[in-house]
Motif scaffolding. Sequence first.
Motif, short mmCIF file in Angstrom:
data_model
loop_
_atom_site.label_atom_id
_atom_site.label_comp_id
_atom_site.label_asym_id
_atom_site.label_seq_id
_atom_site.Cartn_x
_atom_site.Cartn_y
_atom_site.Cartn_z
N ASP A 31 -19.70 -8.46 -14.64
CA ASP A 31 -20.37 -7.91 -13.46
C ASP A 31 -21.86 -8.22 -13.47
O ASP A 31 -22.46 -8.40 -14.53
CB ASP A 31 -20.24 -6.38 -13.44
CG ASP A 31 -18.83 -5.91 -13.16
OD1 ASP A 31 -17.91 -6.75 -13.12
OD2 ASP A 31 -18.64 -4.69 -13.00
N ASP A 32 -22.44 -8.23 -12.27
CA ASP A 32 -23.89 -8.18 -12.03
C ASP A 32 -24.61 -9.53 -12.03
O ASP A 32 -25.82 -9.58 -11.84
CB ASP A 32 -24.63 -7.24 -13.00
CG ASP A 32 -24.19 -5.79 -12.86
OD1 ASP A 32 -23.33 -5.51 -12.01
OD2 ASP A 32 -24.69 -4.95 -13.62
N HIS A 78 -19.45 -7.65 -5.50
CA HIS A 78 -20.02 -6.47 -6.20
C HIS A 78 -21.19 -5.90 -5.40
O HIS A 78 -22.16 -5.40 -5.96
CB HIS A 78 -20.45 -6.91 -7.60
CG HIS A 78 -20.63 -5.80 -8.61
ND1 HIS A 78 -19.70 -4.82 -8.82
CD2 HIS A 78 -21.65 -5.54 -9.49
CE1 HIS A 78 -20.13 -4.00 -9.77
NE2 HIS A 78 -21.31 -4.41 -10.19
N HIS A 132 -26.10 -4.09 -5.40
CA HIS A 132 -25.62 -3.13 -6.41
C HIS A 132 -25.68 -1.70 -5.88
O HIS A 132 -26.21 -0.78 -6.51
CB HIS A 132 -26.40 -3.26 -7.73
CG HIS A 132 -25.56 -2.95 -8.92
ND1 HIS A 132 -25.63 -1.76 -9.59
CD2 HIS A 132 -24.58 -3.66 -9.54
CE1 HIS A 132 -24.76 -1.76 -10.60
NE2 HIS A 132 -24.09 -2.90 -10.57
N PRO A 169 -20.04 -1.06 -7.76
CA PRO A 169 -21.05 -0.85 -8.79
C PRO A 169 -20.98 0.58 -9.35
O PRO A 169 -20.74 1.52 -8.59
CB PRO A 169 -22.36 -1.08 -8.04
CG PRO A 169 -22.00 -2.05 -6.96
CD PRO A 169 -20.62 -1.65 -6.54
N HIS A 184 -20.86 -7.33 -18.76
CA HIS A 184 -21.93 -7.60 -17.79
C HIS A 184 -22.69 -8.86 -18.20
O HIS A 184 -23.17 -8.93 -19.33
CB HIS A 184 -22.91 -6.42 -17.72
CG HIS A 184 -22.26 -5.18 -17.16
ND1 HIS A 184 -21.46 -4.36 -17.93
CD2 HIS A 184 -22.29 -4.65 -15.92
CE1 HIS A 184 -21.01 -3.38 -17.17
NE2 HIS A 184 -21.48 -3.51 -15.95
ZN LIG Z 1 -22.55 -3.62 -11.67
#
Ligand SMILES: [Zn+2]
Length: 216
Positions: free
Chosen positions: A35-36, A86, A90, A130, A185
């Motif tokens: 993620d991210d 995502h 966020h 998120p 992440h």
């Molecule tokens: Zn995230």
Amino acid sequence: MSFYWVKTHSILKKIFSKYVWDLPNEQNKVYLTFDDGPTPEITSWVLDLLKKHNAKATFFCIGKNIEQQPELFQRIIQEQHAIGNHTNDHANGWATTKDLYIKSVVACANSISKHIISNTNLPTSLFRPPYGKIKTAQINALKKQGYKIIMWDVLSADFDLSITKEKCLENVISNIQSGSIIIFHDSVKAFPNLKYTLPKVLNFIDKNNLQCATVS
Ligand SMILES: [Zn+2]
């Protein structure tokens, strides 16, 4: 102090059955998710390592980061990993109205479409909220648009700087099993833990005859 479950309890999975928590299968497939990103240097480090292990993964990208790192985003696609949405910035679903939340998801979807080079099966229908924070009205609106809400079965907690890197590794290898969706992440914050944990997790996966596949 943070409170979270490293291994999602089966009762929780049943209560929140609108979400996808794991993907049971008979081929020993496991699903690494990141993620991210995309994040300069870190996402490419992850991609290099995945390539070395012939492993496929799913990247839940932030729209704004795609706009800043279009080449890195395209590399993820070219190397046949899957992409998930995502949000654009966020967004925390619990602190955001439904309309603003959906707007953020649509903005991310637009960035994904804009930067995709053809001959892939994208744009994506995968969405991860998120912080795992999302309200029922938001879920319903996204489901109506055809999104699958992908949660996780195993939380590495790589983002938690109060745990040791050894604990981060243990979180994953003591809980991973066929069908697990594992969350990492590809972010600056998580990198100290990720850098230690991911190579060892991939070795563990190889040794135990598990297969890294994309969420679909
Ligand atoms: Zn995230």
